[in-house]
Design an enzyme around this catalytic site. Structure first.
Site, PDB file in Angstrom:
ATOM      1  N   CYS A  90      20.803 -34.864 -33.525  1.00 24.22           N
ATOM      2  CA  CYS A  90      21.158 -36.216 -33.951  1.00 24.22           C
ATOM      3  C   CYS A  90      22.647 -36.500 -33.884  1.00 24.22           C
ATOM      4  O   CYS A  90      23.055 -37.654 -33.850  1.00 24.22           O
ATOM      5  CB  CYS A  90      20.661 -36.470 -35.367  1.00 24.22           C
ATOM      6  SG  CYS A  90      18.874 -36.519 -35.515  1.00 24.22           S
ATOM      7  N   GLN A 156      12.044 -32.182 -40.473  1.00 25.35           N
ATOM      8  CA  GLN A 156      13.071 -33.068 -41.007  1.00 25.35           C
ATOM      9  C   GLN A 156      12.516 -33.938 -42.127  1.00 25.35           C
ATOM     10  O   GLN A 156      13.196 -34.199 -43.126  1.00 25.35           O
ATOM     11  CB  GLN A 156      13.650 -33.930 -39.888  1.00 25.35           C
ATOM     12  CG  GLN A 156      14.445 -33.138 -38.871  1.00 25.35           C
ATOM     13  CD  GLN A 156      15.281 -34.020 -37.960  1.00 25.35           C
ATOM     14  OE1 GLN A 156      15.607 -35.148 -38.284  1.00 25.35           O
ATOM     15  NE2 GLN A 156      15.649 -33.483 -36.812  1.00 25.35           N
ATOM     16  N   ARG A 219      14.493 -55.703 -39.773  1.00 27.98           N
ATOM     17  CA  ARG A 219      13.676 -56.659 -40.516  1.00 27.98           C
ATOM     18  C   ARG A 219      14.511 -57.113 -41.712  1.00 27.98           C
ATOM     19  O   ARG A 219      14.344 -56.608 -42.839  1.00 27.98           O
ATOM     20  CB  ARG A 219      12.365 -56.018 -40.973  1.00 27.98           C
ATOM     21  CG  ARG A 219      11.472 -55.567 -39.815  1.00 27.98           C
ATOM     22  CD  ARG A 219      10.244 -54.812 -40.328  1.00 27.98           C
ATOM     23  NE  ARG A 219       9.324 -54.464 -39.263  1.00 27.98           N
ATOM     24  CZ  ARG A 219       9.431 -53.402 -38.479  1.00 27.98           C
ATOM     25  NH1 ARG A 219      10.460 -52.576 -38.646  1.00 27.98           N
ATOM     26  NH2 ARG A 219       8.540 -53.151 -37.543  1.00 27.98           N
ATOM     27  N   SER A 248      14.836 -43.896 -40.517  1.00 30.93           N
ATOM     28  CA  SER A 248      15.446 -44.538 -39.342  1.00 30.93           C
ATOM     29  C   SER A 248      14.390 -44.958 -38.334  1.00 30.93           C
ATOM     30  O   SER A 248      13.348 -44.320 -38.183  1.00 30.93           O
ATOM     31  CB  SER A 248      16.441 -43.576 -38.679  1.00 30.93           C
ATOM     32  OG  SER A 248      15.822 -42.347 -38.359  1.00 30.93           O
ATOM     33  N   HIS A 349      17.711 -45.540 -34.646  1.00 29.60           N
ATOM     34  CA  HIS A 349      18.443 -44.297 -34.405  1.00 29.60           C
ATOM     35  C   HIS A 349      18.041 -43.719 -33.043  1.00 29.60           C
ATOM     36  O   HIS A 349      17.184 -42.843 -32.967  1.00 29.60           O
ATOM     37  CB  HIS A 349      18.111 -43.327 -35.546  1.00 29.60           C
ATOM     38  CG  HIS A 349      18.695 -41.955 -35.440  1.00 29.60           C
ATOM     39  ND1 HIS A 349      19.792 -41.647 -34.658  1.00 29.60           N
ATOM     40  CD2 HIS A 349      18.323 -40.796 -36.043  1.00 29.60           C
ATOM     41  CE1 HIS A 349      20.058 -40.353 -34.788  1.00 29.60           C
ATOM     42  NE2 HIS A 349      19.181 -39.812 -35.617  1.00 29.60           N
ATOM     43  N   CYS A 379      23.735 -36.243 -40.502  1.00 29.15           N
ATOM     44  CA  CYS A 379      22.935 -35.038 -40.668  1.00 29.15           C
ATOM     45  C   CYS A 379      22.328 -34.663 -39.321  1.00 29.15           C
ATOM     46  O   CYS A 379      22.163 -35.519 -38.442  1.00 29.15           O
ATOM     47  CB  CYS A 379      21.846 -35.248 -41.712  1.00 29.15           C
ATOM     48  SG  CYS A 379      20.686 -36.589 -41.353  1.00 29.15           S
ATOM     49  N   GLY A 381      19.486 -31.844 -37.185  1.00 25.60           N
ATOM     50  CA  GLY A 381      18.358 -30.937 -37.272  1.00 25.60           C
ATOM     51  C   GLY A 381      18.746 -29.471 -37.331  1.00 25.60           C
ATOM     52  O   GLY A 381      19.791 -29.070 -36.838  1.00 25.60           O
TER      53      GLY A 381
END
Length: 393
Positions: A90, A156, A219, A248, A349, A379, A381
């Site tokens: 990430c 995760q 949204r 995400s 993401h 953060c 993985g």
């Protein structure tokens, strides 16, 4: 040691899964921010980037074969400009910028493009794993020797739940973070805060051409009542807090930045947005996995003689709302200075691109508020964290 500067930052709109970019090849999507940078900066001969560094978390299939090299070729930059793809999961897009900054500060380069891409519709998350599962937690994904050193392989999602338990974060608390993310994105978009950093992308769907100008996932009218009806994603009801509404979004997108030395900025007449002050990475317990932003933040601040209150704006990737809740509690950061234009719960993401998009957004925020320092952290993985401090110039 010379300074490294963030000269410009652009990204595509983030398309929802199976949305506007469904028929766009990942290499074409990756090329879009490069074309935008070229148009805005005006590369010409000596000003050309010396390398392209692109993050991509699932470098397989249409995203394989070193998309960092292929993207500038698809963008029409010829064969002279090289490119490389990297994967820090990430944190890949942010790591691309951090690597670029390090090479410039070390005097090895003067002009680099750094960013990332992830087409999560055409190359689904975990496509490069040993088994086709989104959790990454199947033992088949690691060597048996892994378990000589670690007794568990955690997903995760389970990591996010464990963080919520450890920091005693209620479902209401994490849902409120999600509501704030959505409403902040809505206000920022309506006020034109994304107009300069998000570049339009022309797509063709069913023979019709249209221009995508805005993120598809948000949204902005999301409320607590709506989120309260969503089923949990990783645990049985009553035993967790994480659901699709406070995690995400899975989206398609690409982002790129121009990183240059002070000498290059002066020579080519570029006015940089920010100086890249420092970068940092950490490893943390893979059983909770997603706590990396906490030590990454604390350590990079300490390394630079800064306090949390010295930072004017924070971008903390909203992989899951519980990650934000724990980070806020442990660092003492002000939520009103954090993710002020919404985060990944709203805009999504796109794994390999997000870090570059967040750092770019952070630079725009500093210009907007007149602040001095910004800090971006994510953060990652398998238990990692990444951080970058920038200073408005």
């Amino acid at each position: 040691m010379q300074d490294a500067y963030l000269v410009d930052a652009v990204r595509t709109p983030f398309g929802k899964r199976k949305g506007a970019f469904s028929d766009v090849h990942p290499q074409d999507l990756a090329a879009e921010p490069l074309l935008a940078l070229e148009e805005r900066v005006g590369f010409a001969g000596d000003e050309d980037p010396e390398d392209v560094i692109y993050g991509c978390v699932t470098p397989i299939g249409e995203q394989g074969m070193n998309i960092g090299r292929l993207a500038p070729m698809v963008a029409g930059w010829g064969d002279r400009i090289p490119g490389v793809q990297l994967n820090r999961m990430c944190g890949s897009g942010q790591q691309a910028i951090n690597f670029a900054a390090g090479q410039i500060r070390g005097g090895m380069h003067d002009v680099l493009v750094a960013g990332g891409v992830e087409h999560m519709t055409r190359v689904p998350m975990a496509s490069d794993s040993a088994v086709d599962r989104l959790t990454f937690a199947d033992p088949a994904n690691v060597s048996e020797t892994y378990f000589d050193h670690f007794d568990e392989l955690t997903s995760q999602g389970e990591g996010a739940e464990r963080i919520a338990t450890q920091w005693e974060l209620s479902r209401e608390a994490v849902d409120q973070i999600a509501v704030d993310s959505q409403s902040r994105w809505g206000r920022a978009a309506a006020a034109g805060k994304y107009d300069e950093q998000v570049v339009p992308v022309e797509v063709e769907t069913d023979g019709e051409t249209r221009v995508v100008t805005e993120d598809e996932h948000p949204r902005p009218n999301t409320d607590m009542e709506t989120l309260g009806t969503l089923p949990l994603a990783f645990r049985e009801e009553g035993d967790g807090v994480i659901h699709p509404g406070n995690a995400s979004g899975i989206v398609d997108g690409a982002a790129a930045t121009l990183v240059a030395s002070g000498n290059a900025c002066e020579e080519y007449g570029w006015e940089p947005m920010a100086r890249i002050v420092d970068t940092h990475v950490v490893g943390v317990d893979p059983k909770t996995m997603l706590t990396g932003p906490i030590p990454a933040t604390n350590e990079i601040l300490a390394d630079n003689g800064l306090e949390i209150d010295d930072i004017d704006r924070f971008e903390v990737n909203e992989a899951f709302a519980s990650v934000i809740g724990a980070w806020l509690e442990e660092t003492g950061a002000d939520w009103e200075k954090t993710n002020v234009w919404g985060g990944a719960i709203a805009h999504g993401h796109p794994l390999g691109a997000t870090g570059a998009a967040l750092l770019g957004k952070l630079a725009y925020q500093l210009e907007d508020c007149g602040g001095q320092y910004g800090l971006c952290t994510m953060c990652i993985g398998f238990g990692q964290g990444i951080a970058t401090i920038i200073e408005r110039v």
